[in-house]
Structures are given as structure tokens and as C-alpha cells.
Design a protein around this motif. Structure first.
Motif, PDB file in Angstrom:
ATOM      1  N   ASP A 248      15.126  -5.192  12.557  1.00  0.00           N
ATOM      2  CA  ASP A 248      14.629  -6.307  12.559  1.00  0.00           C
ATOM      3  C   ASP A 248      13.882  -6.680  13.915  1.00  0.00           C
ATOM      4  O   ASP A 248      12.826  -7.626  14.057  1.00  0.00           O
ATOM      5  CB  ASP A 248      15.830  -7.239  12.688  1.00  0.00           C
ATOM      6  N   THR A 249      14.314  -5.902  15.114  1.00  0.00           N
ATOM      7  CA  THR A 249      13.626  -6.276  16.204  1.00  0.00           C
ATOM      8  C   THR A 249      12.065  -5.550  16.342  1.00  0.00           C
ATOM      9  O   THR A 249      11.156  -6.257  16.589  1.00  0.00           O
ATOM     10  CB  THR A 249      14.379  -5.306  17.564  1.00  0.00           C
ATOM     11  N   LEU A 250      11.865  -4.596  15.648  1.00  0.00           N
ATOM     12  CA  LEU A 250      10.712  -3.947  15.169  1.00  0.00           C
ATOM     13  C   LEU A 250       9.739  -4.863  14.578  1.00  0.00           C
ATOM     14  O   LEU A 250       8.635  -4.924  15.094  1.00  0.00           O
ATOM     15  CB  LEU A 250      10.678  -2.608  14.488  1.00  0.00           C
ATOM     16  N   PHE A 251      10.214  -5.625  13.549  1.00  0.00           N
ATOM     17  CA  PHE A 251       9.365  -6.389  12.591  1.00  0.00           C
ATOM     18  C   PHE A 251       9.188  -7.581  13.607  1.00  0.00           C
ATOM     19  O   PHE A 251       7.975  -8.084  13.686  1.00  0.00           O
ATOM     20  CB  PHE A 251      10.052  -6.946  11.627  1.00  0.00           C
ATOM     21  N   ASN A 252      10.064  -8.083  14.386  1.00  0.00           N
ATOM     22  CA  ASN A 252       9.859  -9.472  15.191  1.00  0.00           C
ATOM     23  C   ASN A 252       8.613  -9.200  16.319  1.00  0.00           C
ATOM     24  O   ASN A 252       8.226 -10.100  16.723  1.00  0.00           O
ATOM     25  CB  ASN A 252      11.131  -9.892  15.736  1.00  0.00           C
ATOM     26  N   ARG A 253       8.538  -7.750  16.657  1.00  0.00           N
ATOM     27  CA  ARG A 253       7.720  -7.651  17.554  1.00  0.00           C
ATOM     28  C   ARG A 253       6.187  -7.636  17.091  1.00  0.00           C
ATOM     29  O   ARG A 253       5.280  -7.794  17.695  1.00  0.00           O
ATOM     30  CB  ARG A 253       7.828  -5.975  18.130  1.00  0.00           C
ATOM     31  N   HIS A 254       5.962  -7.816  15.907  1.00  0.00           N
ATOM     32  CA  HIS A 254       4.666  -7.757  15.114  1.00  0.00           C
ATOM     33  C   HIS A 254       4.437  -9.337  15.279  1.00  0.00           C
ATOM     34  O   HIS A 254       3.174  -9.552  15.333  1.00  0.00           O
ATOM     35  CB  HIS A 254       4.796  -7.410  13.722  1.00  0.00           C
ATOM     36  N   VAL A 255       5.296 -10.304  14.974  1.00  0.00           N
ATOM     37  CA  VAL A 255       4.977 -11.689  15.037  1.00  0.00           C
ATOM     38  C   VAL A 255       5.013 -12.432  16.433  1.00  0.00           C
ATOM     39  O   VAL A 255       4.545 -13.631  16.419  1.00  0.00           O
ATOM     40  CB  VAL A 255       5.561 -12.225  13.826  1.00  0.00           C
ATOM     41  N   LYS A 256       5.500 -11.708  17.201  1.00  0.00           N
ATOM     42  CA  LYS A 256       5.909 -12.306  18.578  1.00  0.00           C
ATOM     43  C   LYS A 256       4.459 -11.929  19.385  1.00  0.00           C
ATOM     44  O   LYS A 256       4.113 -11.030  19.219  1.00  0.00           O
ATOM     45  CB  LYS A 256       6.909 -12.041  19.319  1.00  0.00           C
ATOM     46  N   PRO A 257       3.928 -12.940  20.416  1.00  0.00           N
ATOM     47  CA  PRO A 257       3.080 -12.456  21.159  1.00  0.00           C
ATOM     48  C   PRO A 257       3.563 -11.245  22.277  1.00  0.00           C
ATOM     49  O   PRO A 257       4.761 -11.285  22.247  1.00  0.00           O
ATOM     50  CB  PRO A 257       2.740 -13.955  22.293  1.00  0.00           C
ATOM     51  N   ARG A 258       2.618 -10.199  22.707  1.00  0.00           N
ATOM     52  CA  ARG A 258       3.212  -9.338  23.177  1.00  0.00           C
ATOM     53  C   ARG A 258       3.947  -9.432  24.299  1.00  0.00           C
ATOM     54  O   ARG A 258       4.724  -8.925  24.677  1.00  0.00           O
ATOM     55  CB  ARG A 258       2.091  -8.294  23.400  1.00  0.00           C
ATOM     56  N   PHE A 259       3.383 -10.495  24.987  1.00  0.00           N
ATOM     57  CA  PHE A 259       3.698 -10.729  26.418  1.00  0.00           C
ATOM     58  C   PHE A 259       5.269 -11.155  26.346  1.00  0.00           C
ATOM     59  O   PHE A 259       6.116 -10.878  27.325  1.00  0.00           O
ATOM     60  CB  PHE A 259       2.821 -11.813  27.293  1.00  0.00           C
ATOM     61  N   LEU A 260       5.595 -11.920  25.151  1.00  0.00           N
ATOM     62  CA  LEU A 260       7.006 -12.452  25.227  1.00  0.00           C
ATOM     63  C   LEU A 260       8.188 -11.492  24.817  1.00  0.00           C
ATOM     64  O   LEU A 260       8.982 -11.365  25.673  1.00  0.00           O
ATOM     65  CB  LEU A 260       6.662 -13.482  23.922  1.00  0.00           C
TER      66      LEU A 260
END
Length: 533
Positions: A248-260
Motif C-alpha cells: 500500500d505504501t509503495l502505491f501511495n508513493r506514486h500518487v503523492k508528491p515526492r517531497f511529501l
């Protein structure tokens, strides 16, 4: 400000300017002279009205376009709004844009991405211009947990990993070891669990069962130990849960801005904190197994970790614990989640298509050499003769590929066959989910589950180029474990269908999960009934 005022305001043009002017005069006439707090509220009302006006204005301009581009925020709001059905959303957007579109992220976030589901673009990226498209820095940052393993590496490191694993995977003894491992696990755990479910009359989450089964299998194959996740009491195994949560975390890293997400990681808060803890759990398991293998090095075991130590050692090539850790975690991820996902969607499709189920059962029966109809009597040759079953598995993988998206990054600028210009370092994402639904390849019935489309007139399997049937990727990076995956899925399918009738619980929601692996969001709840063929 009233609702009527706001509606008038959003009509735009000179009426908006007149309204703002009159509104300001009106509020100045009625407000107490010394009340500065009212001034704040007035300014806030005006700012809110302007913001709503801009939002409605842009919505009106873009409401008939496939994807809305907002000021400052780019196309991110639409993506976030549709994240719960991201696969269908991307598929629809690709169709509306001729198979390829450029996603523009918020300003200053470097989130611009080229999405494509065009098979010719996929062939170009994965084969024709393979050297120009690697994993890239974005992928390596998101999937840092994979280390320098085969799925995250590029260039010489990737070539070394691939050559080494290919030399092991092609060995007949290794195939035999895997088949024996899977058959023993199916007999000792899977069938025992399902027999108990039949006896007790309880509902079963088949997805959870397959995740446990495949985790046990891949740990046995790679590390030489069985964590025993699959048993009647369905125990909570820490390392298995850590794998699941990390997705789940790996997917959310795709849709969150990188800096966040990097900020969350830096301060170790939110899901990034849990991600770090899960990584520690997995690493602890892996390094403990590596240590015990080193202490027993020289013993002739067929598990992959032991084979790696012995084969690389024979070539006198230095091999450290990190290399073994990175290789192991890559193979654990590949062998657990992809197969469990494929099996889950396959059994749902078969359970909801009784004619397909009947044809598979008849084929199994025809290829059983013994009168007892024991599925184990099929053997390697018998499994190879299950053409219709093979077609049904391919059809399930076409419609629901375990890995729905793939990342690439362009080393140099390029032009895709579709005519889209690619800048150097641009991120390209091709949708395996969308490629499996291209009418030009699969026909107008592309959304239907039809194993027959894989059967030739002569009764063999129809060959489809890998850039069209892309569940196992395409080109030089095509899956090394494709044949092994089919062996495992066929064994499980033959064993379950020969012994049980699977019925999906009525009104159980079937929704793809939002993850890097295409699981079912609510699992696959079924009732299991004993039968014999």
C-alpha cells in the motif's frame, strides 16, 4: 454572501465586476466603522468567491475533455478523485486519448508522466529501444526496498542478476524441486484447510488463502524454510503481514508528491514510519536465513539461496549478504503476490462462468491416467496437456494482470510510434491493464472471459506476442519465472477444481484494490463444497 449572490458571481464577465463593486459598497455601508474583524470576514468571502469562480470556470472549460487540467494543481485532483478506481480511470482516459496521454502534475513537483496503453508504444519501449528505457531514478526511489535486485536495477547490474538467475531457472532439477514443493504444500496444507472449511461450513477468503499459500511456497523455494502461514487456524505471521502492508505504501508513493512522502520518511511519521518498521521485519528474517545458510554452506539443497551461494562460489565471484538479501526479496515479492493475484482472479472468473468450469473439469478427467482420478497423477506431462486450463489462466491474466502498471524512464529524448515526444529522464508508465482491453487486439468482446480465444483450430495454444499479452512483461525484461508460474497455478487449479466446487458469496463486492499488485479490495469470499470428478 448568499447562494444567489454566489450564483450571480459565477456567471463571469462584467456582471462579476459589477457585483464585486456593489458588494463592496453594500458591506461598507452596513459594517461598524471600527470593527476590523468584519473586514477579515469580508476579504475571506471575496477570496472564497473568487476561488469558486475560478474552479467552476475551469470545470466548464474542461468538462467535456477526458481529464481536467487545473491551475497550479495540474491534473492531480482528477487522479486523486478517481484513485479508488484508478485502473478503470486510466484505461478510459487512454481510450479517450487514442491510447496515450501526458499527465501533468502540480507546478514544481516534477510529476509529469506519459501514460500509454498502445501496444506499438509498449513494443518500442520494451524491445525496439530497450537500451533507452530503464527503471530510472523515480522508480529506484519508490522501490528502494528492493535494493539492487533484478526488478530495480539497470545496465550491468541487471544483466548480471538476469544471467545468474536464468542459469538456475532453466535447470530441470530446479523445476522438479518447485513442482514437488508446491504439490506437497497443496496436499499437506491447502486441501486440509479446504476440507475443514467444507466440514465446518464456513466461508473462506480465497485471496487470503492464496497469499498464505504462495508465501509459504516462495519462502520454501528461495530460502529453504516454510513459515507455515497456511493452516486451519490462519495464524498471523509477522513477516507475511509486513509484505502485505508494504504494498500500500509503495502505491501511495506514486500518487503523492515526492517531497511529501520523503518528508514523512525523514520524520518517520504516518505510513512511512510503518513502512520502515515492516522493512526491518523482512530484513531480520532474510539476514537470519542467510546467516544459517552460510553456516550450512556446502549441503546439497535445491533452494535458491543455497544454489546461489554454491554456484557463485564455484565461479570465485565475491558474494555478500546484501546481494543475497536483495535477490531474495525481489524473488519473494515476485513469487508471492503475482501468483496469488492471478489465482484469485482466475477462480472468481471460473466460479462465475460454469461452462468454463465444466470444460476444465472434463479436460482434467481426460488426462488423468489412473482410475482414482487423483490430480497428482497428472505429472509434468499431464499438466502440459491441459490446454483449455492454460487458456483460461491466460485469459484471467489478460483481464487482470497481477502487476497493472510498469515504470520506465527515458535515458535520451525519443519519439514514440504514436508520435508523442519523450524528453530525457521523462517517466513513462504503460498500463498492462489497458493493453489487455484493446479492442484492436482482442476484439469487441475484449471484456469477456473467453478461454477459447487462446485455443487454435488445431487444439494448441495461440501464440500472442508479449507486447500484446503483457502479463509477464515483454522484451529482454520478460519474466524469467513464466513457466514456473504456470506450473504452480495449474497444480493449484487442478487440485482445487478436482476436489471442490467454489461458489462466490452472494452480493460479495469484487473491486480491484489500489495497490502495486492487482488484488481484490475486499478479498474473495466463497463457500466451498466437496465433490469428485
Amino acid at each position: 454572501m448568499s447562494i444567489v449572490d454566489l450564483l450571480i458571481f459565477t456567471e463571469g464577465g462584467n456582471r462579476t465586476q459589477d457585483y464585486l463593486y456593489n458588494f463592496t459598497l453594500r458591506t461598507q455601508e452596513h459594517r461598524p466603522p471600527a470593527n476590523k474583524l468584519i473586514d477579515v470576514f469580508i476579504i475571506g468571502d471575496i477570496a472564497l468567491a473568487i476561488l469558486l469562480f475560478v474552479a467552476i470556470h475551469y470545470w466548464r472549460l474542461n468538462r467535456n475533455t477526458p481529464i481536467t487540467k487545473w491551475p497550479v494543481l495540474g491534473m492531480l485532483p482528477g487522479l486523486l478523485h478517481n484513485v479508488s478506481n484508478i485502473h478503470s480511470y486510466i484505461n478510459l482516459t487512454l481510450k479517450q486519448n487514442g491510447g496515450t496521454f501526458i499527465f501533468e502534475g502540480p507546478w514544481l513537483t516534477n510529476m509529469d508522466i506519459v501514460f500509454t496503453g498502445d501496444p506499438m508504444n509498449v513494443q518500442h519501449i520494451t524491445s525496439t529501444k530497450f537500451a533507452n528505457y530503464g527503471k530510472g531514478n523515480d522508480f529506484r526511489e519508490i522501490f528502494e526496498v528492493l535494493g539492487d535486485g533484478i526488478f530495480r536495477s539497470d545496465s550491468e547490474i541487471w544483466k548480471y542478476n538476469r544471467t545468474l538467475l536464468h542459469s538456475i531457472f532453466k535447470q530441470e532439477s530446479f523445476h522438479a524441486f518447485i513442482q514437488k514443493t508446491v504439490e506437497e504444500k497443496v496436499c499437506s496444507c491447502l486441501l486440509v484447510f479446504l476440507d475443514n472449511a467444507c466440514k465446518e461450513g464456513v466461508q473462506v477468503d480465497l485471496q487470503d488463502v492464496f497469499q498464505r499459500l504462495t508465501f509459504d511456497n516462495i519462502c520454501s523455494v528461495v530460502l529453504g524454510f516454510d513459515p507455515r502461514c497456511l493452516s486451519i487456524d490462519l495464524p498471523k505471521i509477522t513477516c507475511e503481514r509486513a509484505f502485505t502492508q508494504a504494498e500500500d505504501t509503495l502505491f501511495n508513493r506514486h500518487v503523492k508528491p515526492r517531497f511529501l512522502w520523503k518528508l514523512q520518511k525523514w520524520f518517520q511519521v504516518g505510513e512511512e514510519k510503518q513502512f520502515i518498521e515492516n522493512n526491518k521485519i523482512v530484513d531480520k528474517m532474510l539476514y537470519s536465513k542467510i546467516k544459517s545458510k552460510r553456516e550450512m554452506q556446502g549441503e546439497k539443497n535445491f533452494d535458491l539461496l543455497n544454489t546461489l551461494m554454491n554456484e557463485v562460489g564455484d565461479e570465485k565471484i565475491p558474494i555478500d549478504d546484501k546481494f543475497l538479501r536483495d535477490t531474495s526479496i525481489n524473488l519473494l515479492a515476485a513469487g508471492r503476490d503475482t501468483i496469488s493475484s492471478g489465482l484469485t482472479w482466475f477462480f472468481w472468473l471460473v466460479a462465475t462462468h460454469p461452462l468454463v468450469e465444466a470444460k476444465i473439469l472434463e479436460e482434467i478427467k481426460q488426462n488423468l491416467p489412473s482410475r482414482e482420478n487423483n490430480w497428482k497423477d497428472l505429472g509434468t506431462k499431464g499438466l502440459g496437456k491441459l490446454i483449455y486450463l492454460h487458456g483460461a489462466l491466460c485469459e484471467a491474466l489478460r483481464l487482470y494482470p497481477p502487476v497493472p502498471f510498469e515504470h520506465k524512464s527515458a535515458l535520451h529524448s525519443d519519439v514514440l510510434p504514436s508520435g508523442h515526444k519523450i524528453k530525457s529522464n521523462a517517466m513513462i508508465v504503460y498500463s498492462l491493464y489497458a493493453v489487455g482491453r484493446v479492442e484492436e487486439i482482442w476484439g469487441k468482446d475484449c471484456l469477456e472471459f473467453k478461454p477459447e480465444r487462446w485455443i487454435s483450430k488445431k487444439g494448441g495454444i495461440v501464440h500472442v506476442p508479449s507486447y500484446k499479452f503483457i502479463a509477464f512483461n515483454a522484451g529482454p525484461r520478460s519474466c524469467l519465472g513464466k513457466d514456473i508460474s504456470f506450473i504452480e497455478m495449474k497444480i493449484v487449479a487442478a487440485a482445487i477444481l478436482s476436489n471442490y466446487h467454489i461458489q462466490v458469496v452472494e452480493d460479495h463486492p469484487i473491486i480491484p484494490s489500489v495497490s502495486v499488485v492487482l488484488h481484490m479490495k475486499h478479498g474473495l469470499k466463497v463457500n466451498v463444497k466437496k465433490r469428485s470428478i
